[in-house]
Design a protein around this motif. Structure first.
Motif, PDB file in Angstrom:
ATOM      1  N   PRO A  99       0.822  -1.226   0.000  1.00 60.34           N
ATOM      2  CA  PRO A  99       0.000   0.000   0.000  1.00 60.34           C
ATOM      3  C   PRO A  99       0.847   1.263   0.000  1.00 60.34           C
ATOM      4  O   PRO A  99       1.955   1.289   0.526  1.00 60.34           O
ATOM      5  CB  PRO A  99      -0.797  -0.116   1.296  1.00 60.34           C
ATOM      6  N   GLU A 100       0.259   2.298  -0.604  1.00 61.01           N
ATOM      7  CA  GLU A 100       0.897   3.611  -0.640  1.00 61.01           C
ATOM      8  C   GLU A 100       0.274   4.479   0.453  1.00 61.01           C
ATOM      9  O   GLU A 100      -0.708   4.087   1.078  1.00 61.01           O
ATOM     10  CB  GLU A 100       0.665   4.245  -2.010  1.00 61.01           C
ATOM     11  N   GLY A 105      -2.495   1.260  -3.725  1.00 59.36           N
ATOM     12  CA  GLY A 105      -1.628   1.108  -4.888  1.00 59.36           C
ATOM     13  C   GLY A 105      -2.443   0.604  -6.067  1.00 59.36           C
ATOM     14  O   GLY A 105      -3.589   0.177  -5.921  1.00 59.36           O
ATOM     15  N   VAL A 106      -1.863   0.663  -7.241  1.00 65.60           N
ATOM     16  CA  VAL A 106      -2.552   0.195  -8.444  1.00 65.60           C
ATOM     17  C   VAL A 106      -2.515  -1.329  -8.425  1.00 65.60           C
ATOM     18  O   VAL A 106      -1.503  -1.945  -8.723  1.00 65.60           O
ATOM     19  CB  VAL A 106      -1.889   0.761  -9.729  1.00 65.60           C
ATOM     20  N   HIS A 107      -3.637  -1.919  -8.011  1.00 61.52           N
ATOM     21  CA  HIS A 107      -3.693  -3.365  -7.874  1.00 61.52           C
ATOM     22  C   HIS A 107      -4.485  -4.005  -9.013  1.00 61.52           C
ATOM     23  O   HIS A 107      -5.158  -3.319  -9.772  1.00 61.52           O
ATOM     24  CB  HIS A 107      -4.253  -3.765  -6.507  1.00 61.52           C
ATOM     25  N   LEU A 108      -4.375  -5.303  -9.103  1.00 59.18           N
ATOM     26  CA  LEU A 108      -5.021  -6.083 -10.155  1.00 59.18           C
ATOM     27  C   LEU A 108      -6.149  -6.894  -9.537  1.00 59.18           C
ATOM     28  O   LEU A 108      -5.930  -7.639  -8.579  1.00 59.18           O
ATOM     29  CB  LEU A 108      -4.013  -7.024 -10.808  1.00 59.18           C
ATOM     30  N   THR A 109      -7.348  -6.724 -10.065  1.00 58.37           N
ATOM     31  CA  THR A 109      -8.476  -7.544  -9.649  1.00 58.37           C
ATOM     32  C   THR A 109      -9.102  -8.191 -10.880  1.00 58.37           C
ATOM     33  O   THR A 109      -8.895  -7.747 -11.999  1.00 58.37           O
ATOM     34  CB  THR A 109      -9.546  -6.717  -8.904  1.00 58.37           C
ATOM     35  N   GLY A 119      -6.179  -0.766 -10.873  1.00 54.04           N
ATOM     36  CA  GLY A 119      -6.532   0.518 -10.288  1.00 54.04           C
ATOM     37  C   GLY A 119      -6.876   0.372  -8.823  1.00 54.04           C
ATOM     38  O   GLY A 119      -6.834  -0.718  -8.276  1.00 54.04           O
ATOM     39  N   PRO A 120      -7.221   1.439  -8.210  1.00 46.87           N
ATOM     40  CA  PRO A 120      -7.186   2.782  -8.763  1.00 46.87           C
ATOM     41  C   PRO A 120      -5.845   3.457  -8.522  1.00 46.87           C
ATOM     42  O   PRO A 120      -5.098   3.073  -7.638  1.00 46.87           O
ATOM     43  CB  PRO A 120      -8.272   3.504  -7.958  1.00 46.87           C
ATOM     44  N   ASP A 121      -5.568   4.476  -9.330  1.00 44.36           N
ATOM     45  CA  ASP A 121      -4.495   5.386  -8.962  1.00 44.36           C
ATOM     46  C   ASP A 121      -5.127   6.350  -7.957  1.00 44.36           C
ATOM     47  O   ASP A 121      -6.289   6.193  -7.585  1.00 44.36           O
ATOM     48  CB  ASP A 121      -3.886   6.089 -10.181  1.00 44.36           C
ATOM     49  N   THR A 122      -4.401   7.316  -7.471  1.00 39.62           N
ATOM     50  CA  THR A 122      -4.950   8.190  -6.440  1.00 39.62           C
ATOM     51  C   THR A 122      -4.721   9.652  -6.781  1.00 39.62           C
ATOM     52  O   THR A 122      -3.656  10.028  -7.266  1.00 39.62           O
ATOM     53  CB  THR A 122      -4.319   7.900  -5.070  1.00 39.62           C
TER      54      THR A 122
END
Length: 187
Positions: A99-100, A105-109, A119-122
């Motif tokens: 995590p950021e 963080g940009v994760h994969l689902t 996503g998501p970006d922030t």
């Protein structure tokens, strides 16, 4: 399938004697004998208890209910990208990077059909905007290549944007939820 999950939860609430009101604007809530009086745009409800999951409107719902709170809602925007169909077979698992500060963080689902979404970006924003900015794609490639270095150029397509609340202004410590009850504010 988020809509199906929401429908199933609404059915469970109704089966337990509760109700979900989706098409009336919330006006105010007040203490009442044996519960809470909830005024909405199409009438009044008298309920034993109320849970306000107000999201981006939490500060307004609290104020309209006479709750003295220091809630500050900061809109927090994120975009999502999908993986090109020709690359879908390369993905079989969820991926959550470290995590950021402002998010996961940009994760994969994967959705129920097996389509991969990143996503998501922030981005802290002043208002609500669901438009997509293709220029943000470069940031997605960089973030994803931290855990998938061979991600080919052109493999992503912008899909949608979401806006959710954070309980802090930009640069402050962010919190996702506050759970208060009668001990905190009397309602």
């Amino acid at each position: 399938d988020y809509p199906a999950v929401a429908r199933a939860l609404a059915q469970e609430i109704a089966a337990a004697g509760g109700a979900v009101e989706c098409r009336a604007a919330f006006l105010r809530a007040q203490d009442a004998p044996a519960g809470v009086r909830v005024d909405v745009s199409d009438g009044t409800w008298h309920v034993g208890a109320m849970v306000a999951c107000a999201g981006l409107q939490a500060d307004r719902v609290a104020a309209a209910s006479g709750v003295d709170t220091d809630i500050v809602i900061a809109p927090f925007r994120g975009e999502y990208y999908t993986l090109a169909p020709a690359r879908q077979s390369l993905v079989r698992h969820l991926i959550y990077p470290v995590p950021e500060r402002d998010g996961l963080g940009v994760h994969l689902t994967l959705d129920l059909a097996g389509s991969a979404r990143f996503g998501p970006d922030t981005e802290w924003v002043e208002g609500i905007d669901y438009g997509l900015d293709p220029a943000r794609g470069a940031g997605f490639y960089a973030a994803i290549r931290r855990y998938w270095p061979d991600l080919p150029e052109g493999a992503l397509a912008p899909t949608y944007a979401g806006v959710r609340p954070k309980l802090a202004p930009a640069g402050g410590p962010a919190t996702d939820f506050v759970l208060d009850g009668p001990a905190a504010h009397g309602l």
